[in-house]
Design a protein around this motif. Structure first.
Motif, PDB file in Angstrom:
ATOM      1  N   PHE A   1       3.432  25.364  12.577  1.00  0.00           N
ATOM      2  CA  PHE A   1       3.542  26.142  13.809  1.00  0.00           C
ATOM      3  C   PHE A   1       3.118  25.339  15.043  1.00  0.00           C
ATOM      4  O   PHE A   1       3.605  25.590  16.148  1.00  0.00           O
ATOM      5  N   LYS A   2       2.223  24.359  14.859  1.00  0.00           N
ATOM      6  CA  LYS A   2       1.760  23.565  16.002  1.00  0.00           C
ATOM      7  C   LYS A   2       2.697  22.400  16.328  1.00  0.00           C
ATOM      8  O   LYS A   2       2.958  22.118  17.503  1.00  0.00           O
ATOM      9  N   GLU A   3       3.186  21.707  15.298  1.00  0.00           N
ATOM     10  CA  GLU A   3       3.930  20.471  15.523  1.00  0.00           C
ATOM     11  C   GLU A   3       5.351  20.506  14.969  1.00  0.00           C
ATOM     12  O   GLU A   3       6.165  19.664  15.332  1.00  0.00           O
ATOM     13  N   GLY A   4       5.634  21.439  14.068  1.00  0.00           N
ATOM     14  CA  GLY A   4       6.956  21.462  13.459  1.00  0.00           C
ATOM     15  C   GLY A   4       7.111  20.399  12.389  1.00  0.00           C
ATOM     16  O   GLY A   4       6.154  19.735  12.000  1.00  0.00           O
ATOM     17  N   ARG A   5       8.331  20.229  11.939  1.00  0.00           N
ATOM     18  CA  ARG A   5       8.610  19.244  10.891  1.00  0.00           C
ATOM     19  C   ARG A   5       8.861  17.864  11.498  1.00  0.00           C
ATOM     20  O   ARG A   5       9.230  17.774  12.676  1.00  0.00           O
ATOM     21  N   PRO A   6       8.670  16.796  10.658  1.00  0.00           N
ATOM     22  CA  PRO A   6       8.143  16.787   9.296  1.00  0.00           C
ATOM     23  C   PRO A   6       6.634  16.982   9.273  1.00  0.00           C
ATOM     24  O   PRO A   6       5.938  16.631  10.234  1.00  0.00           O
ATOM     25  N   LEU A   7       6.144  17.532   8.179  1.00  0.00           N
ATOM     26  CA  LEU A   7       4.712  17.767   8.033  1.00  0.00           C
ATOM     27  C   LEU A   7       3.994  16.542   7.483  1.00  0.00           C
ATOM     28  O   LEU A   7       2.797  16.359   7.732  1.00  0.00           O
ATOM     29  N   PHE A   8       4.736  15.718   6.756  1.00  0.00           N
ATOM     30  CA  PHE A   8       4.118  14.569   6.099  1.00  0.00           C
ATOM     31  C   PHE A   8       4.591  13.259   6.715  1.00  0.00           C
ATOM     32  O   PHE A   8       5.706  13.152   7.227  1.00  0.00           O
ATOM     33  N   TYR A   9       3.700  12.275   6.648  1.00  0.00           N
ATOM     34  CA  TYR A   9       4.037  10.901   7.006  1.00  0.00           C
ATOM     35  C   TYR A   9       4.024  10.108   5.705  1.00  0.00           C
ATOM     36  O   TYR A   9       3.001  10.037   5.021  1.00  0.00           O
ATOM     37  N   VAL A  10       5.168   9.555   5.342  1.00  0.00           N
ATOM     38  CA  VAL A  10       5.289   8.789   4.103  1.00  0.00           C
ATOM     39  C   VAL A  10       5.644   7.354   4.475  1.00  0.00           C
ATOM     40  O   VAL A  10       6.638   7.109   5.174  1.00  0.00           O
ATOM     41  N   ALA A  11       4.830   6.398   4.032  1.00  0.00           N
ATOM     42  CA  ALA A  11       5.036   5.004   4.416  1.00  0.00           C
ATOM     43  C   ALA A  11       4.790   4.094   3.225  1.00  0.00           C
ATOM     44  O   ALA A  11       3.941   4.372   2.371  1.00  0.00           O
ATOM     45  N   GLU A  12       5.522   3.009   3.197  1.00  0.00           N
ATOM     46  CA  GLU A  12       5.333   2.039   2.121  1.00  0.00           C
ATOM     47  C   GLU A  12       4.005   1.309   2.277  1.00  0.00           C
ATOM     48  O   GLU A  12       3.644   0.867   3.354  1.00  0.00           O
ATOM     49  N   ARG A  13       3.296   1.207   1.175  1.00  0.00           N
ATOM     50  CA  ARG A  13       2.097   0.383   1.085  1.00  0.00           C
ATOM     51  C   ARG A  13       2.169  -0.423  -0.204  1.00  0.00           C
ATOM     52  O   ARG A  13       3.045  -0.188  -1.040  1.00  0.00           O
ATOM     53  N   MET A  14       1.242  -1.351  -0.379  1.00  0.00           N
ATOM     54  CA  MET A  14       1.264  -2.224  -1.547  1.00  0.00           C
ATOM     55  C   MET A  14       0.018  -1.999  -2.402  1.00  0.00           C
ATOM     56  O   MET A  14      -1.098  -1.979  -1.893  1.00  0.00           O
ATOM     57  N   LYS A  15       0.233  -1.824  -3.716  1.00  0.00           N
ATOM     58  CA  LYS A  15      -0.898  -1.731  -4.641  1.00  0.00           C
ATOM     59  C   LYS A  15      -1.062  -3.014  -5.457  1.00  0.00           C
ATOM     60  O   LYS A  15      -1.996  -3.152  -6.236  1.00  0.00           O
TER      61      LYS A  15
END
Length: 219
Positions: free
Chosen positions: A33-47
């Motif tokens: 309700f505050k920011e709208g979509r997308p709700l998630f931030y998905v980013a590549e990282r390295m393990k």
């Protein structure tokens, strides 16, 4: 990752899913309700040097077509008001419970780096990523706030990259390797509980940090 560390991670993750699950659902509704979509931030990282994975967070910044490098002062205007509050409380990291369940992350370890830095500094990350990346760790506790202050002064992507590569990467790597040499289940418990304590102490976190990050002696 040893079986003891994996059991440690699964135990804490299962506990937190039960405790934090309803809070995360509430945050998602609030964010919608505050920011709208997308709700998630998905980013590549390295393990690992050749092992990428998708890191999940709650979205705290306005979306742009291209986004490279770490967050510095040059990206400050993109952080939303709700995002700033989430970051201050580290609530944006709740979705990383999914990464913990999958085994992408451990509770304690070095923060997972971007691919570009792993490729630019292979000798450093070849050693650092012998430990599974974590949600928190010795470098997070001792250097995270200082890193934020350093990068917040940067006005351009080039300046942010320079400070991060020249100052932040070497200092964090030294702390990550200290943790690696002293890693134990007891030490992991200590760092996890001290991280939680710092979140609640707020203003008192800096005062307690010396005690929190005490390094065990060699046996």
């Amino acid at each position: 990752m040893t079986w003891r560390k994996r059991i440690f991670d699964l135990f804490f993750t299962s506990l937190l899913v039960v405790i934090l699950g309803p809070i995360l659902i509430g945050l998602l509704i609030w964010l919608y309700f505050k920011e709208g979509r997308p709700l998630f931030y998905v980013a590549e990282r390295m393990k690992g040097p050749d092992q990428p994975f998708n890191l999940w967070k709650l979205r705290t910044m306005r979306i742009v077509d291209e986004d490279q490098g770490v967050s510095g002062g040059n990206k400050a205007t993109r952080i939303t008001k709700t995002g700033a509050w989430l970051r201050a409380k580290r609530l944006d990291e709740f979705p990383q419970l999914w990464n913990l369940l999958r085994g992408d992350l451990s509770f304690v370890g070095p923060r997972p780096p971007l691919r570009e830095y792993v490729e630019r500094y292979p000798n450093i990350y070849r050693e650092v990523l012998k430990s599974r990346p974590g949600v928190t760790g010795l470098a997070t506790i001792r250097f995270h706030k200082h890193e934020e202050r350093l990068l917040s002064r940067c006005a351009t992507p080039e300046e942010t990259d320079d400070i991060y590569c020249r100052v932040c990467i070497p200092r964090k790597a030294r702390l990550d390797l200290i943790y690696q040499r002293h890693q134990s289940t007891c030490y992991d418990f200590d760092l996890v509980f001290q991280t939680i304590g710092n979140l609640f102490r707020g203003r008192n976190a800096r005062r307690d940090r010396r005690k929190v990050t005490k390094i065990p002696r060699h046996r």
